[in-house]
Write a protein that holds these residues in place. Sequence first.
Motif, PDB file in Angstrom:
ATOM      1  N   ALA A 175       0.418  -1.175  -0.039  1.00 54.58           N
ATOM      2  CA  ALA A 175       0.596   0.375  -0.402  1.00 54.58           C
ATOM      3  C   ALA A 175       0.982   1.408  -0.158  1.00 54.58           C
ATOM      4  O   ALA A 175       0.196   2.445   0.878  1.00 54.58           O
ATOM      5  N   SER A 176       1.601   1.346  -0.317  1.00 54.92           N
ATOM      6  CA  SER A 176       2.746   2.265  -0.625  1.00 54.92           C
ATOM      7  C   SER A 176       3.676   2.446  -1.376  1.00 54.92           C
ATOM      8  O   SER A 176       4.554   1.928  -1.995  1.00 54.92           O
ATOM      9  N   SER A 177       2.845   3.132  -2.784  1.00 54.74           N
ATOM     10  CA  SER A 177       4.355   4.150  -3.904  1.00 54.74           C
ATOM     11  C   SER A 177       5.476   4.185  -3.966  1.00 54.74           C
ATOM     12  O   SER A 177       6.531   3.395  -4.611  1.00 54.74           O
ATOM     13  N   THR A 194      -5.784   7.359  -6.001  1.00 52.62           N
ATOM     14  CA  THR A 194      -6.116   7.652  -4.828  1.00 52.62           C
ATOM     15  C   THR A 194      -6.697   9.384  -5.122  1.00 52.62           C
ATOM     16  O   THR A 194      -7.958   9.179  -4.439  1.00 52.62           O
ATOM     17  N   GLY A 214       3.911   9.537  -1.510  1.00 52.80           N
ATOM     18  CA  GLY A 214       2.970   8.048  -1.614  1.00 52.80           C
ATOM     19  C   GLY A 214       3.404   6.754  -0.361  1.00 52.80           C
ATOM     20  O   GLY A 214       4.487   5.709  -0.750  1.00 52.80           O
ATOM     21  N   VAL A 215       2.819   7.251   0.279  1.00 59.56           N
ATOM     22  CA  VAL A 215       3.041   6.024   1.403  1.00 59.56           C
ATOM     23  C   VAL A 215       1.251   6.097   2.540  1.00 59.56           C
ATOM     24  O   VAL A 215       0.497   6.666   1.899  1.00 59.56           O
ATOM     25  N   VAL A 273      -2.659   7.977   3.073  1.00 59.29           N
ATOM     26  CA  VAL A 273      -1.971   9.246   2.682  1.00 59.29           C
ATOM     27  C   VAL A 273      -2.747   9.827   2.072  1.00 59.29           C
ATOM     28  O   VAL A 273      -3.178  11.082   1.786  1.00 59.29           O
ATOM     29  N   GLY A 274      -3.632   8.869   1.152  1.00 56.82           N
ATOM     30  CA  GLY A 274      -5.245   9.411   0.513  1.00 56.82           C
ATOM     31  C   GLY A 274      -6.118   9.644   1.436  1.00 56.82           C
ATOM     32  O   GLY A 274      -6.546  10.803   0.509  1.00 56.82           O
ATOM     33  N   ASP A 292      -7.325   1.287  -0.482  1.00 55.85           N
ATOM     34  CA  ASP A 292      -5.812   1.963   0.025  1.00 55.85           C
ATOM     35  C   ASP A 292      -4.814   0.643  -1.395  1.00 55.85           C
ATOM     36  O   ASP A 292      -4.421   0.988  -2.315  1.00 55.85           O
ATOM     37  N   ARG A 312      -6.283   1.035  -4.896  1.00 58.36           N
ATOM     38  CA  ARG A 312      -5.670   2.165  -5.799  1.00 58.36           C
ATOM     39  C   ARG A 312      -4.180   2.477  -5.896  1.00 58.36           C
ATOM     40  O   ARG A 312      -3.464   3.201  -6.548  1.00 58.36           O
ATOM     41  N   THR A 313      -3.580   1.837  -4.415  1.00 54.04           N
ATOM     42  CA  THR A 313      -2.189   1.957  -5.061  1.00 54.04           C
ATOM     43  C   THR A 313      -1.379   1.066  -5.980  1.00 54.04           C
ATOM     44  O   THR A 313      -1.323   1.654  -7.004  1.00 54.04           O
ATOM     45  N   ASN A 354      -2.202   3.621  -8.710  1.00 55.36           N
ATOM     46  CA  ASN A 354      -0.837   4.439  -8.708  1.00 55.36           C
ATOM     47  C   ASN A 354      -0.234   4.403  -9.385  1.00 55.36           C
ATOM     48  O   ASN A 354      -0.102   4.503 -10.724  1.00 55.36           O
TER      49      ASN A 354
HETATM   50  N1  ASP Z   1      -1.169   4.534  -0.789  1.00 53.34           N
HETATM   51  C1  ASP Z   1      -1.404   5.080  -1.910  1.00 53.34           C
HETATM   52  C2  ASP Z   1      -0.237   5.299  -2.349  1.00 53.34           C
HETATM   53  O1  ASP Z   1       0.967   4.847  -1.601  1.00 53.34           O
HETATM   54  C3  ASP Z   1      -1.707   7.101  -1.378  1.00 53.34           C
HETATM   55  C4  ASP Z   1      -2.826   6.678  -0.944  1.00 53.34           C
HETATM   56  O2  ASP Z   1      -3.492   6.364  -1.254  1.00 53.34           O
HETATM   57  O3  ASP Z   1      -3.289   6.963   0.242  1.00 53.34           O
HETATM   58  O4  ASP Z   1       0.351   5.164  -3.061  1.00 53.34           O
END
Ligand code: ASP
Length: 428
Positions: free
Chosen positions: A276-278, A315, A355-356, A359-360, A389, A392-393, A396
């Motif tokens: 869950a972290s880009s 996100t 991207g953590v 954070v969205g 999350d 969506r990551t 991303n």
């Molecule tokens: N977790 C997503 C990312 O790291 C950001 C988010 O949507 O919270 O890209």
Amino acid sequence: MFKLKKVSYHNLTVQIFIGLIAGAAIGLFFNILNLDEVVFFQSVFIDGIFHAGGQIFLRALQLLVVPIVLVSLVCGTAGLGDLKKLGRIGGKTVGLYLLTTAAAITMALSVAWLVSPGKGFELESEAEFEAVEAPPIVETFINIIPRNPIEAMAEGEMLQIILFAILLGLAMTVAGKPGERLLSLFQDVNDVVMKLVNMVIRISPLGVFCLIAKVFSDQGFDAIMPLAKYFFTILLVLILHLTVTFPLLLKFLAKLNPITFIKKFNEVMFFAFSTASSNATIPITLEAVQNKLGVNKSVGSFTVPLGATINMDGTAIMQGVATVFVAQAYGIDLAFSQYMTVILTATLASIGTAGVPGVGLIMLAMVFQQVGLPLEGIGIILAVDRLLDMVRTAVNVAGDGTVSCIVAKSEGQLDEKIFYRDESELKL
Ligand code: ASP
């Protein structure tokens, strides 16, 4: 001598996938049988093996992020050796990132408007919530310049590291002999750090297993039920963006086969899904973009870390649907101009935020603030946010990969032999 046994890319992807499925199965099993309430299972497995295994893997990835971004971007910029070209690549990349994010949120708003996920909730806002201010855009720009590069690296300030690396790379190209010597040192470091990335990729099936097992044992599917319409609307738009928008862009802007892209990139998406972290996925994205998709280092080393920070299509999609959902749930009618504000705020908010995980939601608070939606609405969707999350990551990072390929192709920096190469013979 210490030697790494070769393993094929294909086998590794299969192993990672198995890790993911097995992790989900075990996690759900624990959750459904309520084993998390049994002290033994909780302390030995969930908070023991799964937690430790997942965190060790995540940290091993994170420890590579700063070194790899710095070194590969320095080499990439110095290899380019042309300020004009760099400006052009930068312009195209940022332009495409903003465009895809705006497209994503527009689609999300439209679909959510059609589906009406928030109808029937009839909530009333009473609580006073503390406002989260969006940082002024001028500050975001000033903040890109680090006062101290070491501090920027220690804090993991991605945009600052990117700027410092570009400046260093440019200086190297004009510094003559010392520049050449330093570049060859950086190139050696780059090769060694890439080997480290490969080593971490080797242990990834286990790491992915632990991360996913932990998430699913903590969180079953029962949380989804009351919010099913919200959850599946987001899922639908995420899937549409992944299977329609990105393939169309690849096909028409870069004349590349989108199926090949997805096949070669799915491993990166598994990583993004489980972490869950880009940001933590950067080393893997970089490796895949260069070694599997044929994007030249001079482009990939710039587009990937930049994308992990400023490009968050998945996100943005969550934000679009969440806005419509909360507005409907509280019976608030948003005007067209407010929807435009949502698009603008969500697109701009993504620039300054890393991207953590999670954070969205912080960005969502900024959006709500702008259009005057009750911030407590965020509390309602929190229950399903962890799962969303993850998905969506993955979207991303797919956006980062897509734009990297398009920019590289347009600059003649994409090796199609590598892009179309059969991976089953390829070894890591
Ligand atoms: N977790 C997503 C990312 O790291 C950001 C988010 O949507 O919270 O890209």
